[in-house]
Design an enzyme around this catalytic site. Structure first.
Site, PDB file in Angstrom:
ATOM      1  N   LYS A 279      32.261  33.994  -6.839  1.00 33.12           N
ATOM      2  CA  LYS A 279      31.722  32.451  -6.318  1.00 33.12           C
ATOM      3  C   LYS A 279      33.194  31.735  -6.682  1.00 33.12           C
ATOM      4  CE  LYS A 279      28.309  29.266  -6.978  1.00 33.12           C
ATOM      5  NZ  LYS A 279      26.497  29.029  -7.374  1.00 33.12           N
ATOM      6  N   GLU A 367      10.312  27.221  -9.626  1.00 30.46           N
ATOM      7  CA  GLU A 367       9.464  25.793  -9.962  1.00 30.46           C
ATOM      8  C   GLU A 367       8.053  26.154 -10.286  1.00 30.46           C
ATOM      9  OE1 GLU A 367      11.575  26.495  -7.641  1.00 30.46           O
ATOM     10  OE2 GLU A 367      13.230  24.909  -8.149  1.00 30.46           O
ATOM     11  N   ARG A 395       7.708  22.207  -4.763  1.00 29.36           N
ATOM     12  CA  ARG A 395       7.262  23.704  -4.810  1.00 29.36           C
ATOM     13  C   ARG A 395       6.003  23.930  -5.806  1.00 29.36           C
ATOM     14  NH1 ARG A 395      11.301  27.466  -3.188  1.00 29.36           N
ATOM     15  NH2 ARG A 395      11.311  27.180  -1.085  1.00 29.36           N
TER      16      ARG A 395
HETATM   17  C1  LIG Z   1      13.634  25.772  -4.715  1.00 29.98           C
HETATM   18  C2  LIG Z   1      15.111  25.440  -5.040  1.00 29.98           C
HETATM   19  N1  LIG Z   1      15.487  25.058  -6.320  1.00 29.98           N
HETATM   20  C3  LIG Z   1      16.453  24.812  -6.941  1.00 29.98           C
HETATM   21  C4  LIG Z   1      17.549  24.764  -5.871  1.00 29.98           C
HETATM   22  C5  LIG Z   1      19.030  24.202  -6.424  1.00 29.98           C
HETATM   23  N2  LIG Z   1      19.952  25.336  -6.227  1.00 29.98           N
HETATM   24  C6  LIG Z   1      20.613  25.135  -5.164  1.00 29.98           C
HETATM   25  S1  LIG Z   1      21.705  26.528  -4.722  1.00 29.98           S
HETATM   26  C7  LIG Z   1      21.333  27.124  -6.302  1.00 29.98           C
HETATM   27  C8  LIG Z   1      21.796  28.479  -6.707  1.00 29.98           C
HETATM   28  C9  LIG Z   1      21.528  29.515  -5.765  1.00 29.98           C
HETATM   29  O1  LIG Z   1      22.122  30.713  -6.244  1.00 29.98           O
HETATM   30  P1  LIG Z   1      22.596  31.711  -5.150  1.00 29.98           P
HETATM   31  O2  LIG Z   1      21.537  31.866  -4.435  1.00 29.98           O
HETATM   32  O3  LIG Z   1      22.988  32.939  -5.717  1.00 29.98           O
HETATM   33  O4  LIG Z   1      23.761  31.288  -4.265  1.00 29.98           O
HETATM   34  P2  LIG Z   1      25.219  31.039  -4.557  1.00 29.98           P
HETATM   35  O5  LIG Z   1      25.362  29.471  -4.671  1.00 29.98           O
HETATM   36  O6  LIG Z   1      25.474  31.445  -6.107  1.00 29.98           O
HETATM   37  O7  LIG Z   1      26.095  31.398  -3.716  1.00 29.98           O
HETATM   38  C10 LIG Z   1      20.215  26.450  -6.903  1.00 29.98           C
HETATM   39  C11 LIG Z   1      19.481  26.637  -8.102  1.00 29.98           C
HETATM   40  C12 LIG Z   1      17.036  24.723  -4.568  1.00 29.98           C
HETATM   41  N3  LIG Z   1      17.999  24.639  -3.559  1.00 29.98           N
HETATM   42  N4  LIG Z   1      16.051  25.402  -4.299  1.00 29.98           N
END
Ligand SMILES: Cc1ncc(C[n+]2csc(CCOP(=O)(O)OP(=O)(O)O)c2C)c(N)n1
Length: 624
Positions: A279, A367, A395
């Site tokens: 990342k 959630e 959610r």
């Molecule tokens: C249902 C939901 N909960 C929380 C989020 C907030 N959120 C956005 S990106 C993320 C992390 C995602 O991690 P990953 O899928 O590993 O992607 P990365 O950013 O590490 O590439 C979160 C928790 C969201 N978008 N949707």
């Protein structure tokens, strides 16, 4: 190549590895430069540059369907599909969206913003493809964080039991916004450290020989079947779901990825390709960040990383005010516990987690689970504080209804990022929670107007024996710690600037209330303001009192009108058969796009100035 000349991903198909690597370097530099001016999701995008280039090299979008989970990591995809010239407008009003947007490009197949939807969507598209006897690939790109979401597992459960081929690219950077959590993540840890393996349900050898990577995997295996039996992959979650697995593959090595994608394309069955990425790759501040500070950023100096957003010293994000208060309360009350579904940083809970490690829980992107976990804790005598963004609370609606409100459990829900959230736009605005929570019996819904009221409201919330939702938005406001906590009478509103000559009453809540009180005082307007700090229950005495003056009553909400505060006010007056002159201001029946909150409110004619102009017109009409 000048990125501005890139109009179609076909243009990269003839590039050699050196040219592809150069392209990745150019994209990375462009992203750092561009996002430093506009702000945006920097780290996730820097991590997937090679991955996205390799995807577009092997798959033929838009015929092949590329589905990005969450969609926040789509910047390289936007560049490769001819949108680099629009990056200066990223996340601005009427500008380029920070997420996948179908109306922007035929290459944008699936919109999201909320995590863990890509696999279900991909299976839907794969089934439709097969029913229509079409021939293309459906590829879901999902992060290790998003894969912890329940929906992703529901989809895996389905995909593993069907013959409809989906290619699942697991983009594993070992991070959600902050470090990824949970048992699935621990299972990935073993996979991450393993040698590249291929676990195919059908004959492996023939297929493996077709690619360089396949051959190298094959040469490392003396007896493929035996090795596969022992292989941890077969015991891993993907094996258990009956899915083929390739990986782990270096997500910054174009050649390796191209080979493995070719291999995936040749399969007839669904396959998981495990890609390891860093990342924030290429920008040390992002690469080193283990807190998620660089996940989403405002504008910054690309040389120093210093933020260009300046706020007065005494200002503090609303979520921080809440968490500072939570800490004060938790110090005196050992029953208080804090929960977040993967938003430690966003919900400003780092300090709470550091001070109370045994009473703080990051549930991952889950959630629904977080809400029911809170209910379980409450049944067992704990006092849970569930910090959850309004948009993601959606959610957990059934859990809040079925598990928290129905059993009338004392869970305090901190509804963060309520109202408009600006640049993240449509998928992220926190404008629906009032409408969905209002009908639920037992719940108290509050929205304080300033820092002091917020502190007292949280204190009051923990005194209750009922579900209590306290809303606040993402802004920073002037903060001052209160000397002592004061109980706020449930359902009580406040009246400001009421005189014997008041010409109209405005009912509002939250920061709008504070702003209007100032505006009205500064402009000597003879208008009274009602602070509807409780959205449920509403203050019947106050409503009776103000209706007696027979002046226009104007509601003002930066939330959906449907199901909003005004709905319950109108219901109350209607049920009493009161004849009142009510005017409603709020968000109509539409999804609100991205842009700064200032521009969004102007576009909706809900900015303070436009609103006050409308109020003055109502008063004039009323007096004529
Ligand atoms: C249902 C939901 N909960 C929380 C989020 C907030 N959120 C956005 S990106 C993320 C992390 C995602 O991690 P990953 O899928 O590993 O992607 P990365 O950013 O590490 O590439 C979160 C928790 C969201 N978008 N949707």
């Amino acid at each position: 190549m000048n990125l501005l000349d890139l109009k179609d991903p076909k243009q990269i198909k003839d590039m050699n590895y050196d040219e592809l690597n150069q392209l990745c370097l150019d994209i990375r530099n462009f992203l750092i430069e561009s996002v430093s001016k506009t702000g945006g999701h920097l780290s996730s995008n820097l991590g997937v540059v090679e991955l996205t280039v390799a995807l577009h090299y092997i798959f033929n979008s838009p015929n092949d369907k590329l589905i990005f989970d969450v969609g926040h990591q789509c910047y390289a995809h936007k560049i490769l599909t001819g949108r680099s010239d629009k990056f200066s407008s990223l996340r601005t009003y009427n500008g380029l969206s920070g997420f996948i947007k179908r109306k922007e490009s035929e290459h944008d197949i699936w919109e999201a913003g909320h995590a863990s939807t890509s696999l279900s969507a991909a299976l839907g598209m794969a089934i439709a493809r097969d029913l229509d006897h079409q021939d293309h690939d459906v590829v879901a790109i999902i992060g290790d964080g998003a894969l912890t979401g329940g929906m992703a597992f529901e989809a895996l459960n389905h995909i593993g039991a069907t013959d409809h081929k989906v290619i699942i690219i697991l983009n594993d950077n070992n991070m959600s916004i902050s470090p990824n959590v949970g048992a699935v993540n621990k299972m990935f840890e073993k996979l991450r450290q393993s040698k590249p393996y291929t676990s195919l349900k059908k004959d492996v050898k023939g297929v493996l020989k077709t690619s360089g990577v396949g051959e190298s995997i094959l040469s490392g295996m003396q007896n493929v079947k035996d090795l596969l039996k022992k292989n941890l992959i077969d015991d891993s979650i993907f094996g258990e779901f009956g899915l083929n697995y390739f990986g782990p593959v270096n997500g910054h090595d174009i050649k390796e990825m191209i080979n493995i994608f070719k291999l995936a394309k040749e399969q007839e069955e669904s396959v998981v390709i495990h890609i390891m990425t860093n990342k924030g790759k290429g920008f040390s501040l992002c690469e080193e960040d283990r807190h998620g500070y660089w996940h989403g950023v405002g504008s910054f100096d690309p040389n120093t990383g210093i933020s260009l957003t300046k706020l007065p010293n005494e200002y503090m994000p609303w979520a921080q005010i809440v968490s500072e208060t939570l800490i004060r309360l938790a110090k005196d009350d050992r029953q208080i516990v804090g929960l977040t579904p993967a938003m430690i940083n966003g919900s400003k809970l780092e300090k709470f987690f550091a001070l109370f490690p045994n009473r703080a829980f990051d549930c991952g992107i889950a959630e629904e689970h977080a809400a029911t976990l809170a209910a379980g804790l409450a049944v067992a005598g704990k006092k849970p504080f569930l910090a959850i963004y309004s948009t993601f609370l959606q959610r957990a609606y059934d859990q809040i209804n079925h598990d928290i409100c129905r059993m009338d459990l004392p869970v305090v829900i901190g509804i963060d990022h309520s109202q408009l959230v600006g640049e993240d736009g449509e998928t992220h605005h926190g404008i629906f929670d009032i409408g969905i929570l209002q009908p639920l019996p037992n719940i108290i819904i509050a929205h304080p107007k300033d820092a002091i009221e917020t502190q007292n409201m949280l204190y009051t919330a923990f005194e209750q024996k009922h579900p209590f939702a306290i809303r606040y938005n993402k802004n920073s406001i002037a903060y001052q710690e209160n000397d002592h906590f004061e109980h706020i009478k449930i359902g009580s509103w406040e009246l400001f600037n009421h005189t014997s000559t008041t010409k109209a009453f405005i009912i509002t809540y939250g920061y709008e209330c504070t702003k209007l009180i100032d505006k009205i005082k500064n402009n000597n307007l003879d208008i009274a303001i009602v602070n509807a700090r409780f959205i449920k229950p509403i203050d019947h005495d106050m409503l009776d009192k103000i209706s007696a003056f027979d002046k226009p009553i104007i509601t003002y909400e930066i939330d959906m009108l449907n199901g909003g505060l005004s709905s319950s006010i109108i219901n109350y007056y209607n049920d009493k058969q009161s004849s009142v002159n009510i005017f409603r201001f709020g968000i109509g029946d539409l999804y609100v796009q991205h842009g700064s909150n200032v521009e969004l409110k102007k576009g909706l004619k809900l900015d303070t100035n436009s609103f006050i102009d409308s109020v003055i017109k109502i008063i004039e009409d009323n007096e004529n």
